[in-house]
Write a protein that holds these residues in place. Structure first.
Motif, mmCIF file in Angstrom:
data_model
loop_
_atom_site.group_PDB
_atom_site.id
_atom_site.type_symbol
_atom_site.label_atom_id
_atom_site.label_comp_id
_atom_site.label_asym_id
_atom_site.label_seq_id
_atom_site.Cartn_x
_atom_site.Cartn_y
_atom_site.Cartn_z
ATOM 1 N N ILE A 108 -2.586 -4.875 -3.925
ATOM 2 C CA ILE A 108 -2.479 -6.352 -4.184
ATOM 3 C C ILE A 108 -1.807 -6.859 -5.390
ATOM 4 N N ARG A 109 -2.295 -6.175 -6.526
ATOM 5 C CA ARG A 109 -1.905 -6.334 -7.808
ATOM 6 C C ARG A 109 -0.391 -6.027 -7.884
ATOM 7 N N THR A 110 0.165 -4.915 -7.179
ATOM 8 C CA THR A 110 1.471 -4.625 -7.099
ATOM 9 C C THR A 110 2.257 -5.537 -6.423
ATOM 10 N N ALA A 111 1.552 -6.352 -5.483
ATOM 11 C CA ALA A 111 2.293 -7.315 -4.810
ATOM 12 C C ALA A 111 2.104 -8.800 -5.123
ATOM 13 N N LEU A 112 1.445 -9.106 -6.172
ATOM 14 C CA LEU A 112 1.268 -10.394 -6.930
ATOM 15 C C LEU A 112 2.466 -11.369 -7.109
ATOM 16 N N PRO A 113 3.610 -10.530 -7.805
ATOM 17 C CA PRO A 113 4.682 -11.678 -8.116
ATOM 18 C C PRO A 113 5.253 -11.989 -6.747
ATOM 19 N N VAL A 165 -0.708 -19.689 -12.783
ATOM 20 C CA VAL A 165 -1.653 -19.161 -12.309
ATOM 21 C C VAL A 165 -1.892 -17.415 -12.112
ATOM 22 N N PHE A 166 -0.682 -17.476 -11.171
ATOM 23 C CA PHE A 166 -0.543 -15.865 -10.826
ATOM 24 C C PHE A 166 -0.096 -15.195 -11.932
ATOM 25 N N ARG A 167 0.520 -15.593 -12.990
ATOM 26 C CA ARG A 167 0.737 -14.591 -14.298
ATOM 27 C C ARG A 167 -0.394 -14.246 -14.806
ATOM 28 N N ARG A 168 -1.187 -15.293 -15.047
ATOM 29 C CA ARG A 168 -2.691 -15.271 -15.852
ATOM 30 C C ARG A 168 -3.556 -14.049 -14.920
ATOM 31 N N ILE A 169 -3.677 -14.002 -13.518
ATOM 32 C CA ILE A 169 -4.206 -13.260 -12.611
ATOM 33 C C ILE A 169 -3.678 -11.835 -12.677
ATOM 34 N N GLU A 170 -2.385 -11.865 -12.770
ATOM 35 C CA GLU A 170 -1.718 -10.441 -13.096
ATOM 36 C C GLU A 170 -1.869 -9.939 -14.331
ATOM 37 N N ALA A 171 -2.221 -10.598 -15.360
ATOM 38 C CA ALA A 171 -2.446 -10.067 -16.772
ATOM 39 C C ALA A 171 -3.989 -9.737 -16.867
ATOM 40 N N GLN A 172 -4.927 -10.163 -16.152
ATOM 41 C CA GLN A 172 -6.375 -10.289 -16.421
ATOM 42 C C GLN A 172 -6.942 -9.241 -15.244
ATOM 43 N N ILE A 173 -6.315 -9.324 -14.193
ATOM 44 C CA ILE A 173 -7.059 -8.605 -12.841
ATOM 45 C C ILE A 173 -7.273 -7.199 -13.304
ATOM 46 N N VAL A 201 -12.400 4.124 -0.199
ATOM 47 C CA VAL A 201 -11.099 4.336 -0.891
ATOM 48 C C VAL A 201 -10.096 2.980 -0.744
ATOM 49 N N LEU A 202 -10.378 2.314 0.517
ATOM 50 C CA LEU A 202 -9.650 1.255 0.827
ATOM 51 C C LEU A 202 -10.270 0.089 -0.084
ATOM 52 N N ARG A 203 -11.329 -0.133 -0.296
ATOM 53 C CA ARG A 203 -11.840 -1.172 -1.095
ATOM 54 C C ARG A 203 -11.481 -1.050 -2.433
ATOM 55 N N ARG A 204 -11.840 0.248 -3.207
ATOM 56 C CA ARG A 204 -11.827 0.189 -4.533
ATOM 57 C C ARG A 204 -10.644 0.802 -5.174
ATOM 58 N N VAL A 205 -9.678 1.224 -4.277
ATOM 59 C CA VAL A 205 -8.399 1.745 -5.023
ATOM 60 C C VAL A 205 -7.179 1.369 -4.299
ATOM 61 N N TRP A 206 -7.080 1.772 -2.977
ATOM 62 C CA TRP A 206 -5.752 1.088 -2.126
ATOM 63 C C TRP A 206 -5.476 -0.167 -2.401
ATOM 64 N N LEU A 207 -6.473 -1.251 -1.596
ATOM 65 C CA LEU A 207 -6.080 -2.422 -1.611
ATOM 66 C C LEU A 207 -6.104 -3.163 -2.887
ATOM 67 N N PRO A 208 -6.970 -2.980 -3.924
ATOM 68 C CA PRO A 208 -6.727 -3.758 -5.002
ATOM 69 C C PRO A 208 -5.412 -3.466 -5.568
ATOM 70 N N ARG A 209 -5.112 -2.085 -6.024
ATOM 71 C CA ARG A 209 -3.888 -1.666 -6.432
ATOM 72 C C ARG A 209 -2.559 -2.364 -5.611
ATOM 73 N N PRO A 258 0.904 -1.433 0.028
ATOM 74 C CA PRO A 258 -0.072 0.114 0.109
ATOM 75 C C PRO A 258 1.035 1.294 -0.139
ATOM 76 N N LEU A 259 1.923 1.209 0.504
ATOM 77 C CA LEU A 259 2.930 2.437 0.535
ATOM 78 C C LEU A 259 3.330 2.733 -0.740
ATOM 79 N N ALA A 260 3.279 1.738 -1.735
ATOM 80 C CA ALA A 260 3.892 2.054 -3.066
ATOM 81 C C ALA A 260 2.843 2.624 -4.121
ATOM 82 N N VAL A 261 1.446 2.495 -3.552
ATOM 83 C CA VAL A 261 0.444 3.161 -4.174
ATOM 84 C C VAL A 261 0.643 4.427 -4.245
ATOM 85 N N PRO A 262 0.517 5.217 -5.639
ATOM 86 C CA PRO A 262 0.690 6.318 -5.750
ATOM 87 C C PRO A 262 -0.128 7.403 -4.947
ATOM 88 N N LYS A 263 0.144 8.261 -4.271
ATOM 89 C CA LYS A 263 -0.665 9.079 -3.344
ATOM 90 C C LYS A 263 -1.688 10.140 -4.156
#
Length: 229
Positions: free
Chosen positions: A153-158, A217-225, A143-151, A122-127
């Motif tokens: 988690i996507r950043t941390a997927l690898p 599986v995680f590569r596909r999730i990262e590409a499609q989420i 904000v937490l549900r729709r912006v901060w947390l999804p972004r 979350p600290l890496a999400v652009p302010k």
């Protein structure tokens, strides 16, 4: 190389593989939501919550998983029979098995490691994205549900994918608390046939295939989420 034993032990190998996968799925499925909660506690403005979460992560990340597993199985497990009425309850068949304690230990350990990953993400999400969401009038929870947390988690997927693979490689420790996982089956085969390398080769091939599947599986999730805004 002698693999003539393979057909005779195939049902047991399938059972052991199922136990290994079950431990992995349970610990990840339960541990990841717990990791999110712990990560949010570590980012909290309340000192008490931060201290509790920091202590949890420090203890579980600072001690060997095998020690944690034995503390649960030989420590807490030895005290459970003293609980009045527990032996006769419907929970006893579950609580008396090593699989339960292995699942609990793996879940808590996995959550501690992933909480550290999710704390940094979350600290890496652009302010600017957070400020834009607030400017649109979104309440903090949204904000937490729709912006901060999804972004985040996507950043941390690898890194999360790597954590799942590490969790897979930790599952053979369950053998030490009487869980008949794939490694335990290989150990039994070695005792029965006096073959050392062949059973371990089967275990190695299985773990490599599962690790490759997890990565795909995680590569596909990262590409499609999608990133919701």
């Amino acid at each position: 190389m002698n693999f003539s034993w393979l057909s005779d032990y195939l049902p047991l190998l399938v059972w052991g593989a199922g136990q290994t996968i079950a431990l992995l799925v349970i610990s990840v499925a339960l541990g990841f939501p717990l990791a999110i909660g712990v990560a949010l506690m570590r980012l909290s403005r309340f000192r008490g919550l931060r201290g509790l979460a920091n202590g949890y992560c420090t203890f579980l990340r600072g001690t060997p998983l095998l020690v944690q597993l034995w503390l649960f199985y030989y420590g807490i497990g030895s005290l459970l029979p003293m609980v009045p009425g527990l032996r006769g309850s419907f929970l006893w068949p579950v609580l008396s098995e090593g699989f339960f304690f292995a699942a609990v230990a793996f879940t808590l350990n996995y959550a501690a490691y992933e909480a550290e990953v999710l704390r940094g993400a979350p600290l890496a999400v652009p302010k600017g994205e957070i400020e834009a969401a607030r400017a649109f009038g979104m309440p903090p929870g949204k904000v937490l549900r729709r912006v901060w947390l999804p972004r985040a988690i996507r950043t941390a997927l690898p890194t999360i994918a790597g954590g799942v693979v590490l969790q897979l490689k930790a599952t053979p420790l369950a053998f030490s608390v009487t869980v008949m996982d794939l490694y335990a089956v290989a150990y039994k085969i070695r005792q029965d046939t006096l073959l050392v390398y062949e059973p371990l080769i089967v275990v190695t091939v299985f773990f490599v295939l599962v690790a490759v599947l997890i990565a795909q599986v995680f590569r596909r999730i990262e590409a499609q989420i999608p990133i919701r805004r």
